[in-house]
Structure formats: structure tokens, C-alpha cells
Design a protein around this motif. Structure first.
Motif, PDB file in Angstrom:
ATOM      1  N   GLY A   1     -24.136 -14.745  74.752  1.00 55.49           N
ATOM      2  CA  GLY A   1     -25.017 -14.135  74.018  1.00 55.49           C
ATOM      3  C   GLY A   1     -24.475 -13.809  72.693  1.00 55.49           C
ATOM      4  N   ASN A   2     -24.258 -13.730  72.389  1.00 56.52           N
ATOM      5  CA  ASN A   2     -23.346 -13.806  70.897  1.00 56.52           C
ATOM      6  C   ASN A   2     -23.503 -15.371  70.122  1.00 56.52           C
ATOM      7  OD1 ASN A   2     -22.423 -10.916  69.779  1.00 56.52           O
ATOM      8  ND2 ASN A   2     -20.886 -10.962  71.358  1.00 56.52           N
ATOM      9  N   GLN A   3     -23.281 -15.793  70.461  1.00 60.54           N
ATOM     10  CA  GLN A   3     -23.590 -17.451  70.299  1.00 60.54           C
ATOM     11  C   GLN A   3     -25.599 -17.715  69.782  1.00 60.54           C
ATOM     12  OE1 GLN A   3     -21.605 -20.380  72.726  1.00 60.54           O
ATOM     13  NE2 GLN A   3     -19.483 -20.010  71.550  1.00 60.54           N
ATOM     14  N   ALA A   4     -25.529 -17.105  70.903  1.00 62.71           N
ATOM     15  CA  ALA A   4     -27.250 -17.392  71.150  1.00 62.71           C
ATOM     16  C   ALA A   4     -27.626 -16.598  69.746  1.00 62.71           C
ATOM     17  CB  ALA A   4     -27.618 -16.668  72.020  1.00 62.71           C
ATOM     18  N   LEU A   5     -27.349 -15.352  69.193  1.00 57.58           N
ATOM     19  CA  LEU A   5     -27.491 -14.050  68.535  1.00 57.58           C
ATOM     20  C   LEU A   5     -27.350 -15.182  66.817  1.00 57.58           C
ATOM     21  CD1 LEU A   5     -26.502 -11.329  69.761  1.00 57.58           C
ATOM     22  CD2 LEU A   5     -28.401 -11.346  68.711  1.00 57.58           C
ATOM     23  N   ASP A   6     -26.294 -15.457  66.971  1.00 56.72           N
ATOM     24  CA  ASP A   6     -26.127 -16.207  65.643  1.00 56.72           C
ATOM     25  C   ASP A   6     -27.072 -17.675  65.827  1.00 56.72           C
ATOM     26  OD1 ASP A   6     -23.742 -14.342  65.340  1.00 56.72           O
ATOM     27  OD2 ASP A   6     -21.779 -16.242  66.260  1.00 56.72           O
ATOM     28  N   ARG A   7     -27.057 -18.443  66.604  1.00 55.69           N
ATOM     29  CA  ARG A   7     -28.344 -19.396  66.110  1.00 55.69           C
ATOM     30  C   ARG A   7     -29.491 -18.884  66.143  1.00 55.69           C
ATOM     31  NH1 ARG A   7     -26.005 -20.786  71.876  1.00 55.69           N
ATOM     32  NH2 ARG A   7     -27.469 -20.896  72.559  1.00 55.69           N
ATOM     33  N   GLY A   8     -29.512 -17.663  66.246  1.00 55.92           N
ATOM     34  CA  GLY A   8     -31.153 -17.208  66.215  1.00 55.92           C
ATOM     35  C   GLY A   8     -32.206 -17.936  68.022  1.00 55.92           C
ATOM     36  N   ASP A   9     -31.341 -18.043  69.074  1.00 55.28           N
ATOM     37  CA  ASP A   9     -31.913 -18.725  69.933  1.00 55.28           C
ATOM     38  C   ASP A   9     -32.275 -17.056  70.576  1.00 55.28           C
ATOM     39  OD1 ASP A   9     -33.057 -19.558  72.307  1.00 55.28           O
ATOM     40  OD2 ASP A   9     -31.488 -20.489  72.595  1.00 55.28           O
ATOM     41  N   LEU A  10     -33.542 -16.607  70.310  1.00 53.69           N
ATOM     42  CA  LEU A  10     -34.089 -15.151  70.644  1.00 53.69           C
ATOM     43  C   LEU A  10     -34.429 -15.226  73.232  1.00 53.69           C
ATOM     44  CD1 LEU A  10     -36.468 -13.834  68.438  1.00 53.69           C
ATOM     45  CD2 LEU A  10     -33.981 -13.542  69.105  1.00 53.69           C
ATOM     46  N   PRO A  11     -34.849 -15.906  73.222  1.00 53.57           N
ATOM     47  CA  PRO A  11     -35.130 -16.264  74.792  1.00 53.57           C
ATOM     48  C   PRO A  11     -32.950 -16.792  75.695  1.00 53.57           C
ATOM     49  CG  PRO A  11     -36.336 -17.779  73.667  1.00 53.57           C
ATOM     50  CD  PRO A  11     -35.513 -17.134  72.804  1.00 53.57           C
TER      51      PRO A  11
ATOM     52  N   ALA B   1     -29.127 -13.340  78.631  1.00 51.96           N
ATOM     53  CA  ALA B   1     -27.673 -12.607  77.964  1.00 51.96           C
ATOM     54  C   ALA B   1     -27.516 -11.286  77.924  1.00 51.96           C
ATOM     55  CB  ALA B   1     -26.430 -13.353  77.018  1.00 51.96           C
ATOM     56  N   LEU B   2     -28.475 -10.452  77.470  1.00 46.16           N
ATOM     57  CA  LEU B   2     -28.704  -9.006  77.358  1.00 46.16           C
ATOM     58  C   LEU B   2     -28.965  -8.320  79.166  1.00 46.16           C
ATOM     59  CD1 LEU B   2     -27.890  -6.628  76.276  1.00 46.16           C
ATOM     60  CD2 LEU B   2     -30.924  -7.159  75.364  1.00 46.16           C
TER      61      LEU B   2
END
Length: 475
Positions: free
Chosen positions: A376-386, A391-392
Motif C-alpha cells: 500500500g505504501n508503494q502504491a501511495l508513492d507511485r500515485g496508484d490510488l485504486p 490495500a486500505l
């Protein structure tokens, strides 16, 4: 559902099949209210709370009975030493136990019967045992009644002990026993004991023995047979061994599964008040936070011992802080529409479910949780909101099963506007730090969005020369 549980009686993992479809009945031995609880006492409560939550998550209705032993030799002795009435001492300590349970987010049992409120049921059970020739009144006129261990060939089946290895462990003189292994069902009143600590019975005034209490209360509220019985490993013998023998000798099938959690140890020894190596629950909560203590107790497998140390408690707090940091970052990024992502809310990952179904494999389940947080943190870093939303949703569902979701009612009710838990402050500070970073790079839109999200959540943000401050309540 494919849950497998390690059954102490058969010494193997067995497929769990409830006696009544869609319903699970559990009797978890509760405390003897003599002294305030230490972390060893409440590990059982946390472990059985996780079991209950997993069963409920998978669609079962759960009836959980957990008793209070409020009359006991040790209670009477401590009350005599302190000059406090025994019933007042028990009630005072019971309130401390309940405070500790609330501080750890433990759901209240379906019902919490007290031993002193079930004397008639105990007397009835003792009379059945005497009629079945599995119990006898002591011939010395003491008023004691004992279970006749020699009359029950299966005695020892739960603990696996041999006859010559067994001792009563009751800590009182033996009055009128046929066999040293025989255990008290009823204890005649002794000189010097208060009148309030005795009840009328066919054998004279007295009070129940420890073991008969749980058999009588389990029978009243769960019936002659039920799904799961358990508690700490130290209860396996003599307490649960004696419960099993007397219940089946009375014609009651009793528990289908026996589940026991291991000890909390300190310097390699079982945590015990007699050894002095205790850790007060509420003191530990004040230092590390209730959720961190719960994670420390629930994280290791329930059948593995847990070594107590400041380092292990601090590590649990650090692990939880990393999880909470992700929750805060994700919530600040996502709108309500985006929160679920591609995953329905409430769904846990398949690997998490498989771990929980394998005898409540919380270490493996936590590995899935922490891996999902990392993704989820990696997705946040790359801006992948879906991906962030998925993850949330998964993290929130897993935290709910483990009883660690900071938004759950049991944690919200534990905090007040005057005494907020440290973890809540860390959550808000993490979000405020991200707001400050947005302001530093002059991303005013993101900074305002974070502030508005916090206000919508019921917080007031005040910018001062020393940084942002927050409080409950909208401005």
C-alpha cells in the motif's frame, strides 16, 4: 469454512465442525479475582477474542461464556490479611480486570456468570455424582465432598498424566480423602471463616470447590455438550482435567474441543504472582498503548510462549505505528468513493484467511498484513490510488479480525477528550506532517485538502508559531 484447531485432548489438529450449524458455543475459564491482572492473565482473553472475531468474520454466531471465580481459598486468605470483606475484595479486583479488558479492546462475553450466583446448580451436579457413585461425603464430619478419581478410569485423558504423577494442587489439608488424587467438590466451613462465605447444602454449611464451578456454569448456559472449552495451559491440570472427569461422570459429554494458550514468560519462567515476575496490564497500556499490548499478545502463535521484555513491547508499538502511518497516509489521499478500490470492504486476503484457518496462525496472518501495508505504501508513492484503496480495505479488514482497527468502537470508547491514547496522536501527527510537507513545497491544494479532511473527521487544526495543534471538535 475449513478451520482446523489443535485439540488438547486428542493432541492433534482437527477440522472444526460446530455441534449446531451456524453457531459456535465457547466456555473460556475466567479469572479468580484475588489480585490485579498481569499480562499472563490477559493473554487468554486476547487469544480467545481473536478466535471469536475470526469465527464471527466467517459468518458464525458465537456464544462466549467466561466465568468469574469470586469465592476461593486465596480470596479468603487475602481478605483476612487485609481486613477487607472477601466479597468487597473480589468485586474491587473484578473491576480492575474489566478495566484491563477494555484497555485491550476485548469484546465483552455473551455472559459472565459468577460462582457465588450458581450454588444450587453446583449442589445439583454434586448430588448426581454421588448418586452415580463417583463422589462421596467425607466420613470425618467435616462436610467435605470429594470426587472419587479411582471410580473414573479415564481420569488423566486430557493432561496425559499417569496416576502416580498426579497431585491435587489444592493447597489445603486433606480431610477424609480415600485417595490423595481425589479433589474437593464441596468444602465444609472451617473455624474462623466468615459466615458470608458459606451456603447451606445436604452436607452442611460450606462452599464449592474450584473445579465444580465451571462444570455447573457451562452446563447451565451451554448445555451438556458444547463446542470449545479452554484457557491458559496452566489450567489443563488439575482444573480442566477435573472438570472433564466430573462432567462426563455425571453423564454430560462436555466440550468437543479443548484449546489452551501458552504462557507469558519472563527470564524463561512462567509469569506468576508467586514469583514476583509480573507486569501490570494497565501500567503496560499506559506506557505503550492498548493496541500495542494487544499486538504483542496476539502476534505470536497462541500455543507458543511469549517472552516479556521492554524490547518486545517496544517492537510491537513500532510495528503498529508503521501500520497506522499507512492508514493515515491512505485516508488522507483517498476520497470516500475511492476507499474500497477493487476489493469489497470487509474482505481479507486469501493468504490471511488460510493462516487463520490453520489453528489461528497469527504470525503468518500478520506477515500478510505487514506485506499488504508495504504494498500500500508503494502504491501511495507511485500515485496508484485504486491499489491504495484495495490495500486500505484489506488492511482494515485484517485489523478488524485481530481486534486492532483503531476506528472500531472498542477503541473509540476507550478514549476521551481528556485522555486520548498515544496511537491516536501518532495518527494525527502523521497526517499533519504530510500537510506540512505539502505547505513546504507550496502545494496549497493538497495542504488544504488534508486540513479539510481532518475537520470533516471532527478535528480542529490550529496553526501556531510552534507548528500545527489539533483537538477534538470542529471550529
Amino acid at each position: 469454512m475449513s478451520l482446523r484447531l489443535y485439540d488438547t485432548a486428542s493432541r492433534m489438529k482437527r477440522d472444526f465442525v460446530p455441534l449446531v450449524e451456524g453457531h459456535v458455543s465457547i466456555y473460556a475459564c475466567g479469572p479468580t479475582v484475588q489480585k490485579a491482572p498481569h499480562l499472563g492473565h490477559v493473554r487468554k482473553e486476547v487469544n480467545f477474542d481473536v478466535l471469536r472475531r475470526w469465527l464471527e468474520h466467517t459468518g458464525y454466531e458465537v456464544t462466549l461464556i467466561s466465568n468469574i471465580t469470586d469465592i476461593d481459598d486465596k480470596i479468603l486468605l487475602l481478605a483476612q490479611e487485609s481486613g477487607e470483606p472477601w466479597y468487597a475484595l473480589g468485586y474491587r479486583v473484578e473491576r480492575i480486570f474489566h478495566e484491563a479488558y477494555r484497555a485491550l479492546g476485548i469484546k465483552a462475553p455473551t455472559y459472565e456468570p459468577h460462582a457465588t450466583a450458581h450454588i444450587p446448580e453446583m449442589i445439583e451436579l454434586i448430588e448426581i455424582l454421588i448418586a452415580n457413585q463417583h463422589a462421596y461425603a467425607a466420613p470425618d464430619g467435616s462436610g467435605d465432598v470429594y470426587f472419587d478419581v479411582a471410580s473414573w478410569p479415564s481420569y488423566g485423558e486430557l493432561s496425559g498424566q499417569k496416576a502416580d504423577e498426579m497431585v491435587t494442587g489444592e493447597g489445603v489439608e486433606e480431610r477424609g480423602k480415600r485417595d490423595p488424587r481425589d479433589f474437593a467438590l464441596w468444602k465444609g466451613t472451617k473455624p474462623g471463616e466468615p459466615d458470608t462465605a458459606s451456603w447451606d447444602s445436604p452436607w452442611g454449611k460450606g462452599r464449592p470447590g474450584w473445579h465444580i464451578e465451571c462444570s455447573a456454569m457451562a452446563g447451565k448456559y451451554l448445555g451438556p455438550s458444547f463446542d470449545i472449552h479452554g484457557g491458559g495451559l496452566d489450567l489443563r491440570f488439575p482444573h480442566h482435567e477435573n472438570e472433564l472427569a466430573q462432567s462426563r461422570a455425571a453423564g454430560r459429554p462436555f466440550a468437543n474441543f479443548w484449546v489452551h494458550n501458552a504462557w507469558v514468560t519472563q527470564a524463561g519462567e512462567k509469569m506468576s504472582k508467586s514469583l514476583g515476575n509480573t507486569a501490570d496490564v494497565l501500567e503496560a497500556v499506559a506506557r505503550y498503548g492498548g493496541r500495542a499490548i494487544r499486538l504483542y499478545l496476539a502476534g505470536p502463535h497462541y500455543r507458543s510462549s511469549v517472552e516479556l521484555s521492554d524490547e518486545s513491547l517496544a517492537e510491537s508499538a513500532a510495528q503498529l505505528e508503521r501500520v497506522d502511518s499507512f492508514l493515515a497516509r491512505a485516508a488522507a489521499k483517498l476520497s470516500a468513493v475511492e476507499l474500497a478500490g477493487d476489493e469489497p470492504l470487509g474482505q481479507v486476503p486469501a493468504d490471511f484467511a488460510a493462516a487463520m484457518d490453520d489453528d489461528l496462525g497469527t504470525p503468518q496472518a500478520l506477515a500478510v498484513l505487514f506485506n499488504t501495508v508495504r504494498e500500500g505504501n508503494q502504491a501511495l508513492d507511485r500515485g496508484d490510488l485504486p491499489a491504495v484503496g484495495a490495500a486500505l480495505a484489506s488492511v482494515t479488514a485484517m485489523l478488524g479480525v485481530l481486534g486492532l482497527d483503531p476506528a472500531a468502537p472498542e477503541w473509540a470508547s476507550a478514549a476521551s477528550t481528556d485522555d486520548l491514547t498515544p496511537v491516536v496522536d501518532r495518527l494525527v501527527q502523521t497526517v499533519l506532517s504530510q500537510r506540512e510537507q505539502a505547505r513546504a513545497r507550496k502545494d496549497w491544494a493538497s495542504a488544504d485538502a488534508i486540513r479539510d479532511a481532518l475537520k470533516d473527521a471532527g478535528l480542529t487544526i490550529e496553526d501556531t508559531k510552534d507548528g500545527a495543534r489539533w483537538s477534538l471538535g470542529k471550529a
